[in-house]
Design a protein around this motif. Structure first.
Motif, short mmCIF file in Angstrom:
data_model
loop_
_atom_site.label_atom_id
_atom_site.label_comp_id
_atom_site.label_asym_id
_atom_site.label_seq_id
_atom_site.Cartn_x
_atom_site.Cartn_y
_atom_site.Cartn_z
N GLU A 137 -5.34 -0.61 14.16
CA GLU A 137 -4.23 -1.11 13.35
C GLU A 137 -4.57 -0.99 11.87
O GLU A 137 -3.75 -0.56 11.05
N GLY A 138 -5.82 -1.34 11.53
CA GLY A 138 -6.27 -1.25 10.14
C GLY A 138 -6.19 0.19 9.64
O GLY A 138 -5.65 0.46 8.56
N LEU A 139 -6.71 1.12 10.46
CA LEU A 139 -6.70 2.53 10.04
C LEU A 139 -5.27 3.05 9.91
O LEU A 139 -4.94 3.80 8.99
N TYR A 140 -4.41 2.63 10.86
CA TYR A 140 -3.03 3.10 10.87
C TYR A 140 -2.30 2.65 9.59
O TYR A 140 -1.65 3.43 8.91
N ASN A 141 -2.48 1.35 9.27
CA ASN A 141 -1.78 0.83 8.08
C ASN A 141 -2.30 1.50 6.81
O ASN A 141 -1.53 1.82 5.90
N ALA A 142 -3.63 1.73 6.78
CA ALA A 142 -4.20 2.39 5.60
C ALA A 142 -3.64 3.81 5.48
O ALA A 142 -3.29 4.26 4.38
N ALA A 143 -3.53 4.48 6.63
CA ALA A 143 -3.03 5.86 6.60
C ALA A 143 -1.58 5.89 6.14
O ALA A 143 -1.18 6.78 5.39
N LEU A 144 -0.80 4.90 6.58
CA LEU A 144 0.61 4.84 6.14
C LEU A 144 0.68 4.70 4.62
O LEU A 144 1.48 5.36 3.96
N ARG A 145 -0.19 3.84 4.08
CA ARG A 145 -0.16 3.64 2.62
C ARG A 145 -0.56 4.93 1.89
O ARG A 145 -0.01 5.27 0.86
N GLN A 146 -1.52 5.65 2.51
CA GLN A 146 -2.00 6.87 1.85
C GLN A 146 -0.93 7.94 1.77
O GLN A 146 -0.90 8.71 0.82
N VAL A 147 -0.05 7.98 2.77
CA VAL A 147 0.98 9.02 2.75
C VAL A 147 1.80 8.89 1.48
O VAL A 147 2.13 9.89 0.83
N ALA A 148 2.12 7.64 1.12
CA ALA A 148 2.99 7.43 -0.04
C ALA A 148 2.31 7.89 -1.32
O ALA A 148 2.94 8.47 -2.20
N SER A 149 0.98 7.64 -1.42
CA SER A 149 0.32 7.95 -2.70
C SER A 149 -0.31 9.34 -2.71
O SER A 149 -0.79 9.78 -3.74
N ALA A 150 -0.30 10.05 -1.56
CA ALA A 150 -1.01 11.34 -1.49
C ALA A 150 -0.35 12.38 -2.39
O ALA A 150 0.87 12.35 -2.60
N ALA A 151 -1.18 13.29 -2.88
CA ALA A 151 -0.64 14.42 -3.64
C ALA A 151 0.17 15.30 -2.70
O ALA A 151 -0.09 15.30 -1.48
N ALA A 152 1.12 16.04 -3.27
CA ALA A 152 2.03 16.83 -2.43
C ALA A 152 1.29 17.70 -1.43
O ALA A 152 1.66 17.79 -0.26
N ALA A 153 0.18 18.31 -1.86
CA ALA A 153 -0.54 19.25 -1.00
C ALA A 153 -1.14 18.55 0.22
O ALA A 153 -1.39 19.17 1.25
N GLU A 154 -1.40 17.25 0.09
CA GLU A 154 -2.08 16.53 1.18
C GLU A 154 -1.10 15.73 2.05
O GLU A 154 -1.49 15.17 3.07
N LYS A 155 0.15 15.66 1.62
CA LYS A 155 1.11 14.79 2.31
C LYS A 155 1.23 15.12 3.79
O LYS A 155 1.22 14.25 4.65
N ARG A 156 1.33 16.41 4.09
CA ARG A 156 1.57 16.82 5.46
C ARG A 156 0.40 16.39 6.36
O ARG A 156 0.59 15.83 7.44
N ARG A 157 -0.83 16.64 5.86
CA ARG A 157 -2.00 16.30 6.66
C ARG A 157 -2.10 14.78 6.85
O ARG A 157 -2.45 14.28 7.92
N CYS A 158 -1.78 14.03 5.78
CA CYS A 158 -1.79 12.57 5.90
C CYS A 158 -0.79 12.13 6.96
O CYS A 158 -1.05 11.21 7.75
N GLY A 159 0.39 12.79 6.97
CA GLY A 159 1.42 12.46 7.96
C GLY A 159 0.92 12.71 9.37
O GLY A 159 1.15 11.91 10.28
N GLU A 160 0.18 13.83 9.54
CA GLU A 160 -0.36 14.13 10.88
C GLU A 160 -1.36 13.06 11.31
O GLU A 160 -1.44 12.66 12.46
N ARG A 161 -2.14 12.58 10.32
CA ARG A 161 -3.13 11.54 10.64
C ARG A 161 -2.41 10.26 11.08
O ARG A 161 -2.82 9.60 12.02
N VAL A 162 -1.29 9.94 10.40
CA VAL A 162 -0.51 8.75 10.80
C VAL A 162 -0.06 8.89 12.25
O VAL A 162 -0.19 7.98 13.07
#
Ligand SMILES: C[S@@+](CC[C@H](N)C(=O)[O-])C[C@H]1O[C@@H](n2cnc3c(N)ncnc32)[C@H](O)[C@@H]1O
Length: 666
Positions: free
Chosen positions: A19-44
């Motif tokens: 749950e901790g990792l999931y919530n952190a990953a969700l937060r990261q998607v919002a702040s991620a640079a455009a190039a990393e957004k897709r990969r962050c989304g996959e991690r979520v």
């Protein structure tokens, strides 16, 4: 802070860790640079999947009924070709012994190659007719078919020439006759069938599974179930099977003719000397990997002990946890019993590979279901089963024979037709009801009348809406295909406060409210006063008034009465309003970090580059590219549904709301 974009999720993490990792990953998607957004989304997505699996594992506890399950058995194979389960000739006396022991039997060479080919051609022709652009020979067009509904057609029974001819086939008849016990002592037999031991065949459907080896999305869902209400079967609840009349008796009558053909299968009750069977007439060779029927051999011997361990029906009415099995009550006292995917019974089920032209019959008390197709072949089959005419009272049997005659129209009647369909006199034909022209408003009242006659529980209410849509008149509801994505969003978010814009008759409100935890609630808003009242009645009938309230108005007229923020919002009122409304909801503070916004009817214009407001494309563009949401899109049959999760601060208002009254409630 650099993004953790690893897609390797370690095994063995606990629910709180995930749950901790999931919530952190969700937060990261919002702040991620455009190039990393897709990969962050996959991690979520990967973390979400791991979290759901961990939650399911932690819910597992031992159940008393598990100890009643049969032993695991290996099925005897065909001596000439071990890829197939053992099969029998129609005159082989051992077939019935096999049927008694395992609860099923396969008869081979029941249809010849020509009959199989003609049936397959007919199935393809009817798919091509109803699916614009589909061509049987062209793999590139097969994506136009759907894997929802287990590859079944929408209607509840099919009446095309070869399908009807197969129902009268003497070899099909002989197979059913071989396994059904004969009836004795029927006095005053009053029936359109010549004999109490005539085998009456069911009017059912076919199925087609696409090759799913490389196309995972072409695979149908997997399940295990019983097509009876176990408590009705055991005589602990009443059956109304003899009240079935197989026809619309009039306006407002919820008995659609085809629904009754289904009810006659699911509302059966066990009787001395009577056996109820189900059957699959297999049209092309069907190997293990091709998907299709699986059975739990021997379950019929354990049925009564299992039922006793389950306890009362009332304790098995709903699936409250992932692990729960449950009974879905249907018309006429019937129903079906669903096994959760976590139930250990899945390990006892066996696929039944069989050749084209074979007929598989099983005792209706055998737990059975379907496996997805993972091969390069199709799976194509027709469903046929039968029962003895002596089981029916005169009222049912005469009405049934008339309905079958009407539905089969001018199709050829063969020698066995009087036995399998009955011989209703022309003079007995009821005069056709004048088709009443229904305006939209009448249709809605009619639908509600029908739904309010269904058993008062959420699943039965949803089923009644869906049946009405398919069998009577189309309704503007989200429906079961896209509804499953709405369900998934609710299950994932577990919202405490939900808001729906556009209730119509309450179908989606029931879908959402039935999944809410105790203390959680839904406000559903509808601008049309009649529909708002109908939604209130639907919710009351489904027993959901403690979880959902129907309000009449619009977001603008009602916003002062609502207290946000909401954790789940469903937009299903007018696509042209979606973009304005989501921005207004943001401005009101009704959307916060993590709010899931689901929007129906997206993508129907089928133009990838569209930016128009009127078809919802401007909205889709906004949730996909504003950086305020992580958004996913799922196709239904004509259009799709967008599920968007608001991200961090980015989702908060850029313009101020014009309510002027919200401060009193915030
Ligand atoms: C597609 S139907 C909703 C279907 C429903 N959500 C379901 O799946 O069962 C749209 C409904 O939205 C209502 N509607 C249209 N504009 C509206 C608005 N601005 N606010 C609230 N309801 C609205 C219509 O009267 C109609 O009943």
């Amino acid at each position: 802070m650099p993004c953790d974009v690893s897609l390797d999720i370690p095994d063995g993490l606990s629910v709180p860790e995930l749950e901790g990792l999931y919530n952190a990953a969700l937060r990261q998607v919002a702040s991620a640079a455009a190039a990393e957004k897709r990969r962050c989304g996959e991690r979520v997505a990967l973390l979400g999947k791991a979290l759901r699996a961990a939650k399911r594992r932690s819910e597992r506890t031992e159940r008393p009924e598990w100890s009643t399950y049969p032993e695991l058995v290996a099925l005897p194979r065909c001596p000439e070709d071990a890829r197939y389960v053992q099969s029998f000739g129609l005159d082989d006396a051992q077939a019935v012994d096999f049927f008694q022991e395992y609860g099923f039997v396969v008869f081979r060479d029941v249809l010849d190659a020509q009959e199989c080919e003609a049936t397959v051609a007919e199935i393809w022709a009817s798919l091509e007719e109803r699916t614009p652009g589909l061509r049987r020979q062209d793999r590139e067009t097969w994506h136009l078919l759907s894997s929802e509904r287990y590859g079944l057609p929408e209607e509840q029974a099919v009446f095309t020439p070869q399908i009807v001819a197969n129902r009268q086939n003497p070899r099909v008849y002989a197979a059913l006759d071989a396994v059904l016990p004969r009836m004795h002592h029927i006095e005053d037999f009053d029936s359109p069938h010549p004999d109490p031991n005539s085998v009456v065949v069911t009017q059912d459907r076919w199925c087609l599974y696409r090759p799913g080896r490389s196309e995972e999305s072409w695979r149908t869902a997997e399940n295990l179930h019983l097509d009876v209400n176990p408590w009705t079967y055991a005589g602990l609840k009443a059956t109304e099977i003899e009240s079935l009349r197989y026809g619309c008796a009039g306006f407002g009558d919820h008995r659609f003719p085809l629904q009754d053909f289904r009810a006659e299968l699911t509302a059966v009750q066990g009787k001395e000397g009577v056996q109820h069977v189900q059957g699959v007439l297999n049209l092309i060779d069907n190997l293990e990997e091709d998907g299709g029927t699986r059975l739990v051999p021997g379950f019929h011997h354990c049925f009564h002990g299992w039922l006793e361990a389950l306890g009362d029906m009332d304790q098995n009415l709903a699936q409250s946890g992932q692990q729960d099995n449950w009974v879905l009550r249907r018309a006429a006292g019937g129903g079906s019993f669903k096994f959760s995917n976590l139930d250990p019974i899945h390990q006892l089920s066996r696929r039944v590979p069989l050749r084209g032209g074979s007929f598989l019959l099983w005792n209706q008390l055998l737990v059975h279901g379907s496996c997805a197709n993972r091969s390069e072949n199709f799976r194509i089959a027709q469903f046929i089963t039968g029962f003895r005419a002596g089981e029916m009272t005169p009222g049912r049997s005469w009405a049934r024979a008339r309905a079958v005659r009407r539905l089969c129209g001018a199709l050829p009647r063969q020698k066995l037709a009087p036995h399998v369909f009955g011989e209703a006199e022309e003079a007995d034909e009821p005069r056709p009801e004048p088709e009443r022209e229904l305006g939209a408003r009448d249709r809605q009242s009619w639908a509600c009348e029908v739904v309010l006659q269904s058993p008062g529980e959420p699943e039965a209410v949803l089923q009644a809406f869906e049946d009405f849509h398919v069998q009577c008149r189309p309704l503007l509801q989200v429906g079961p295909v896209k509804g499953r994505h709405l369900d998934a969003a609710v299950r994932r978010r577990r919202p405490r406060r939900c808001l729906e814009l556009g209730s119509f008759l309450g179908y989606s409100a029931v879908r959402i409210a039935r999944l809410l935890d105790d203390g959680a609630f839904l406000y559903t808003i509808e601008q049309d006063a009649d529909n708002a009242a109908r939604t209130a009645a639907t919710l009351e009938h489904a027993g959901l008034t403690g979880k959902a309230t129907a309000l009449c108005g619009t977001l603008q007229t009602l916003q002062c009465q609502l207290e946000g923020p909401f954790e789940l919002i469903f937009l299903d009122h007018s696509k042209a309003l979606y973009l304005d409304e989501i921005q207004h909801l943001e401005a009101l503070g009704f959307i916060e970090d993590g709010t899931t916004v689901v929007a129906d009817n997206i993508g129907g214009c089928n133009r990838g580059d569209c930016r128009r407001v009127s078809c919802g494309c401007a909205y889709a563009r906004y949730v996909r590219s504003s950086g305020r949401y992580v958004s996913e899109f799922f196709w239904g049959s004509r259009d799709g549904i967008e599920v968007s999760v608001a991200q961090g601060r980015g989702c908060q208002a850029t313009r101020s709301a014009d309510s002027g009254c919200r401060s009193a409630f915030a």
